[in-house]
Design a protein around this motif. Structure first.
Motif, PDB file in Angstrom:
ATOM      1  N   ILE A  10      88.284 106.099 -20.208  1.00 45.23           N
ATOM      2  CA  ILE A  10      87.166 106.026 -21.007  1.00 45.23           C
ATOM      3  C   ILE A  10      85.813 105.609 -20.414  1.00 45.23           C
ATOM      4  CG2 ILE A  10      86.414 104.447 -23.098  1.00 45.23           C
ATOM      5  CD1 ILE A  10      89.695 103.808 -23.773  1.00 45.23           C
ATOM      6  N   ALA A  57      87.943 102.317 -28.427  1.00 38.20           N
ATOM      7  CA  ALA A  57      88.313 103.487 -27.875  1.00 38.20           C
ATOM      8  C   ALA A  57      89.681 103.612 -27.446  1.00 38.20           C
ATOM      9  CB  ALA A  57      87.349 103.902 -26.439  1.00 38.20           C
ATOM     10  N   ALA A  84      87.049 108.953 -28.807  1.00 34.75           N
ATOM     11  CA  ALA A  84      87.030 107.747 -28.609  1.00 34.75           C
ATOM     12  C   ALA A  84      85.715 107.345 -27.909  1.00 34.75           C
ATOM     13  CB  ALA A  84      88.182 107.463 -27.837  1.00 34.75           C
TER      14      ALA A  84
END
Length: 362
Positions: A10, A57, A84
């Motif tokens: 992420i 996320a 996300a």
């Protein structure tokens, strides 16, 4: 995939997406004399996007895994990862605007974006204006990222509609957040109710409800079902999260939060914690709290006194009770899902990240 592995992906992907969107392209016709400022804003977009817990996320990914058939999870995970990340980019833009509205100096332990840009340009006014535009740029980037991710999903149009609805709800929430500051302090019950209503619009909408909804939509749930289940789980969870965040403002530390302790008190912000303290206080303490909040400003002595009153009136204990009750409501909603127990447990664990204070109390 472990949460630590998710977190690394992420972080890397979010910064890459922000960098690609924010920096000038080779064929952009921008005057040479202005490029330095444009680059400074683009670099601040990246800097502001660094770090954070990435809870939104992570919840999107875990909700997708909880509901998606195995073949869908393997096929669409890359697109869901970008979706996300889009929520994280949206949040960063919202925080940039929040810091301008709240006149905050720090964010995640670093200078807030508009303060950093003021330093870069040697002008508070220009830094303020650039901060507004940076928040707008990140909000636009989030839609662009979400739209491109949605095009790779079977539920693309539903995801885009849900993402735009999230934008709308947060924008309404920000309006309501400012409106609450006009509430009288003589009616703490109404103040608490109005503040919790703000939490639903401004915080829960994009912190817990939307990530759950996006994950469910990407997994193939019908839009009406995804919305209903996301609200049942995410609304109480989002309220608990914001109550816990407000509580950390008075019982946490700058090292953990990245912001000065008592920031809400210094700002004179009307919170549920304040409403509970006024409601439970005796006549003298109630008048003291109201006078403190109606004063032009509050110093460190006021912060210490307010925190002491929050403790002595039982407002802090009341807040913990509210958080625990909302968390039980969210967990109960998860247990009603038509999922295997393993998947329910995974989703419960993902949601528990939002309320660590409940575990600490246990």
């Amino acid at each position: 995939m472990t949460s630590s592995s998710d977190l690394e992906q992420i972080e890397t992907r979010t910064l890459s997406l922000v960098r690609d969107f924010s920096f000038l392209h080779a064929d952009d016709p921008v005057a040479n004399s202005c490029k330095a400022v444009a680059d400074a804003v683009a670099q601040q977009a990246v800097t502001s996007s660094e770090g954070g817990k990435r809870l939104r996320a992570l919840l999107t990914l875990d909700a997708f895994r909880a509901f998606a058939p195995q073949d869908v999870a393997e096929r669409d995970m890359d697109a869901v990862l970008d979706l996300a990340c889009a929520i994280e980019v949206f949040q960063t833009g919202a925080l940039v605007h929040d810091d301008i509205i709240d006149d905050s100096d720090l964010r995640r332990g670093k200078p807030s974006a508009h303060r950093a840009l003021a330093t870069d340009t040697h002008s508070d006014a220009i830094g303020h204006g650039l901060g507004i535009m940076l928040g707008d740029m990140l909000a636009t980037a989030s839609v662009d990222i979400a739209n491109k991710a949605a095009c790779r999903l079977g539920s693309g149009s539903s995801v885009v509609s849900a993402f735009l609805n999230m934008h709308r709800e947060v924008e309404i929430g920000q309006v309501l957040d400012l409106a609450v500051e006009l509430n009288t302090l003589d009616d703490p019950e109404e103040l608490a109710s109005a503040s919790l209503n703000v939490f639903r619009w401004k915080t829960a909408s994009y912190t817990t409800i939307a990530p759950l909804e996006f994950g469910m939509l990407a997994a193939g749930l019908a839009p009406a079902d995804a919305r209903r289940l996301a609200l049942a789980i995410g609304l109480p969870l989002g309220l608990a999260f914001q109550l816990a965040d407000d509580l950390l403002d008075v019982i946490g530390s700058s090292r953990n939060t990245g912001k000065p302790v008592g920031g809400d008190i210094r700002e004179g912000k009307r919170t549920v914690l304040l409403a509970d303290a006024i409601e439970a206080a005796g006549d003298v303490e109630r008048r003291e709290l109201i006078d403190m909040w109606e004063a032009e400003s509050r110093d460190e002595a006021h912060v210490r006194r307010a925190i002491a009153l929050f403790e002595s009136t039982g407002a802090i204990a009341r807040s913990k009770e509210r958080i625990a009750g909302l968390w039980l409501e969210s967990k109960a909603a998860i247990e009603t899902l038509e999922l295997s127990q393993d998947r329910k447990d995974m989703l419960t664990e993902a949601c528990a990240r939002f309320v660590p204070i409940v575990r600490e109390q246990g």
